[in-house]
Design a protein around this motif. Sequence first.
Motif, PDB file in Angstrom:
ATOM      1  N   UNK A  23       0.683  -1.363  -0.090  1.00 35.33           N
ATOM      2  CA  UNK A  23       0.020  -0.008   0.059  1.00 35.33           C
ATOM      3  C   UNK A  23       0.719   1.260   0.092  1.00 35.33           C
ATOM      4  N   UNK A  24       0.568   2.338  -0.925  1.00 36.14           N
ATOM      5  CA  UNK A  24       1.265   3.577  -0.935  1.00 36.14           C
ATOM      6  C   UNK A  24       0.224   4.601  -0.564  1.00 36.14           C
ATOM      7  N   UNK A  25       0.709   5.515   0.573  1.00 33.76           N
ATOM      8  CA  UNK A  25      -0.193   6.400   0.984  1.00 33.76           C
ATOM      9  C   UNK A  25       0.124   7.543   0.222  1.00 33.76           C
ATOM     10  N   UNK A  26      -0.357   8.329  -0.473  1.00 35.90           N
ATOM     11  CA  UNK A  26       0.017   9.545  -0.843  1.00 35.90           C
ATOM     12  C   UNK A  26       0.291   9.533  -2.309  1.00 35.90           C
ATOM     13  N   UNK A  27      -0.143  10.382  -3.110  1.00 34.74           N
ATOM     14  CA  UNK A  27       0.006  10.333  -4.697  1.00 34.74           C
ATOM     15  C   UNK A  27       0.946  11.626  -5.368  1.00 34.74           C
ATOM     16  N   UNK A  28       1.916  11.878  -4.532  1.00 32.85           N
ATOM     17  CA  UNK A  28       2.881  12.945  -5.287  1.00 32.85           C
ATOM     18  C   UNK A  28       3.861  12.144  -5.793  1.00 32.85           C
ATOM     19  N   UNK A  48      -3.254   4.923  -2.389  1.00 30.24           N
ATOM     20  CA  UNK A  48      -4.278   5.738  -1.628  1.00 30.24           C
ATOM     21  C   UNK A  48      -3.848   7.300  -1.497  1.00 30.24           C
ATOM     22  N   UNK A  49      -4.832   8.194  -1.540  1.00 27.28           N
ATOM     23  CA  UNK A  49      -4.616   9.333  -1.507  1.00 27.28           C
ATOM     24  C   UNK A  49      -5.369   9.698  -0.738  1.00 27.28           C
ATOM     25  N   UNK A 132     -10.433   9.231   3.112  1.00 24.03           N
ATOM     26  CA  UNK A 132      -9.821   9.670   3.958  1.00 24.03           C
ATOM     27  C   UNK A 132      -9.287   8.738   4.948  1.00 24.03           C
ATOM     28  N   UNK A 133      -7.875   8.809   4.980  1.00 22.84           N
ATOM     29  CA  UNK A 133      -7.146   7.849   5.858  1.00 22.84           C
ATOM     30  C   UNK A 133      -7.032   8.324   7.172  1.00 22.84           C
ATOM     31  N   UNK A 134      -7.608   7.974   8.146  1.00 24.50           N
ATOM     32  CA  UNK A 134      -7.644   8.173   9.496  1.00 24.50           C
ATOM     33  C   UNK A 134      -6.898   7.163  10.326  1.00 24.50           C
ATOM     34  N   UNK A 135      -6.921   7.120  11.670  1.00 20.01           N
ATOM     35  CA  UNK A 135      -6.144   6.083  12.269  1.00 20.01           C
ATOM     36  C   UNK A 135      -6.756   4.700  12.112  1.00 20.01           C
ATOM     37  N   UNK A 152       2.580  10.668   2.383  1.00 18.03           N
ATOM     38  CA  UNK A 152       1.339  11.458   2.843  1.00 18.03           C
ATOM     39  C   UNK A 152       1.696  12.954   3.174  1.00 18.03           C
ATOM     40  N   UNK A 153       2.895  13.435   2.986  1.00 17.65           N
ATOM     41  CA  UNK A 153       3.262  14.845   3.207  1.00 17.65           C
ATOM     42  C   UNK A 153       4.129  15.040   4.668  1.00 17.65           C
ATOM     43  N   UNK A 154       4.369  16.482   4.873  1.00 19.03           N
ATOM     44  CA  UNK A 154       5.047  16.863   5.895  1.00 19.03           C
ATOM     45  C   UNK A 154       4.372  16.432   7.490  1.00 19.03           C
ATOM     46  N   UNK A 155       3.089  16.038   7.149  1.00 22.59           N
ATOM     47  CA  UNK A 155       2.505  15.834   8.314  1.00 22.59           C
ATOM     48  C   UNK A 155       1.803  14.263   8.056  1.00 22.59           C
ATOM     49  N   UNK A 156       2.607  13.368   8.041  1.00 19.74           N
ATOM     50  CA  UNK A 156       2.213  12.026   7.417  1.00 19.74           C
ATOM     51  C   UNK A 156       0.962  11.420   8.206  1.00 19.74           C
ATOM     52  N   UNK A 157       0.423  10.454   7.809  1.00 18.86           N
ATOM     53  CA  UNK A 157      -0.922   9.787   8.247  1.00 18.86           C
ATOM     54  C   UNK A 157      -0.215   9.029   9.549  1.00 18.86           C
ATOM     55  N   UNK A 158       0.879   8.350   9.193  1.00 17.80           N
ATOM     56  CA  UNK A 158       1.387   7.455  10.350  1.00 17.80           C
ATOM     57  C   UNK A 158       2.016   8.422  11.647  1.00 17.80           C
TER      58      UNK A 158
END
Length: 373
Positions: A23-28, A48-49, A132-135, A152-158
């Motif tokens: 699984x890849x989170x983020x489409x940048x 996932x995005x 939306x990817x929450x906890x 998923x960016x500077x403030x990642x989901x994980x």
Amino acid sequence: QVHQPLELATLVRIRVGLFMRVAVLGSGFAGLSAAEKALEKYEDVVLYSSSKKEVSKPENGYGELLESLSKTPVSRTGEGVLRKTEELKWLGDEMSKNLKMNDCYVIDRSIVQANWIEKLEDEGLLTNLEEKIDEEKFDEICTGFDLVIDASGPEPVSEKILDISNNEEYAIESISTRKVESFNDHPMTAVGPFMKKFYWINTRSKDRATVGAVSNNLPNLDDAKTLLEKKLNNHEVEIKRENLSYGKIPFLGYRDFKKSAQNHINAEVRLVGDAAGLNNGITGFGLQRACESGKAAAELSSNEKYVEWLKSSYRIAKLYDHTVGKIARVLGWSTFAKYMEVTGANITYPASTDPRTPKEALKAVKDIATASK
């Protein structure tokens, strides 16, 4: 559940490089590079995005100058690659010459990313770009996948789920937007002094550009927006304050590399790109690093190997960032421009700002320190 040993069956697949599900989170750029590499090796890859805007129309104007294009998966002839730029024009009075640029291209990021996703879908990539990817969703993904790559960016989901700390000393801030009006100076890629960093105007066509500014910190966002308005008005560029988007740009030192690869439930989780804090602290750029880290995270067979890759790949860059880069952050771009004007120092982007080997670092320092006048 965090830090627990993985189940034996999962561990065996990981160690022999036979991930069944990725699984890849983020489409940048980081996420798409990871997905592309994962498709070459693994049977089941899902992208996932958490934001459709990330794919279709980015609201801010940052990230549309692609450095070292030849070292990324992006083709220079691909749709969305607008033009090559060989000079970075200086807009202030401190310096009369322009900076040289090598292998740098202006891109329409939304087009590049949308076409990239379409290409990967044709090759078998599964996508879920609206949920939306929450906890709870993150735990569900880590239950069903063997490898989870968080792009998923500077403030990642994980970040909160895995209790990943950061050091705010190693982050710069930006405000930016896209602008539609007539640009008589097109093509132009230009920067000028702004609060010890720089503001920029980067034209994409005769009537479109991205504009914005980065700074070591923006203690008062309204004051920063007012200053940027004044700077741009000097070049007859008007912006609406409400259209300016704020962003954080984490660079090397922001995250502990050891925290960028962890176990969670049934999955190995690896942070890449902005999520891992891999941007360049001198320029704020990081698309090349996003691509290379995404590829490495998908390619390497264990978290341990990925952490070692991070350390070895960015050891020199981090040292350079925390010495030469720190001097630049303290003195400011305006002071550096005056220095280059007086000495005639020969600086080329990205070679002078992103060395990866001791030899490259020594050459970069020599270029900065050597006067040509």
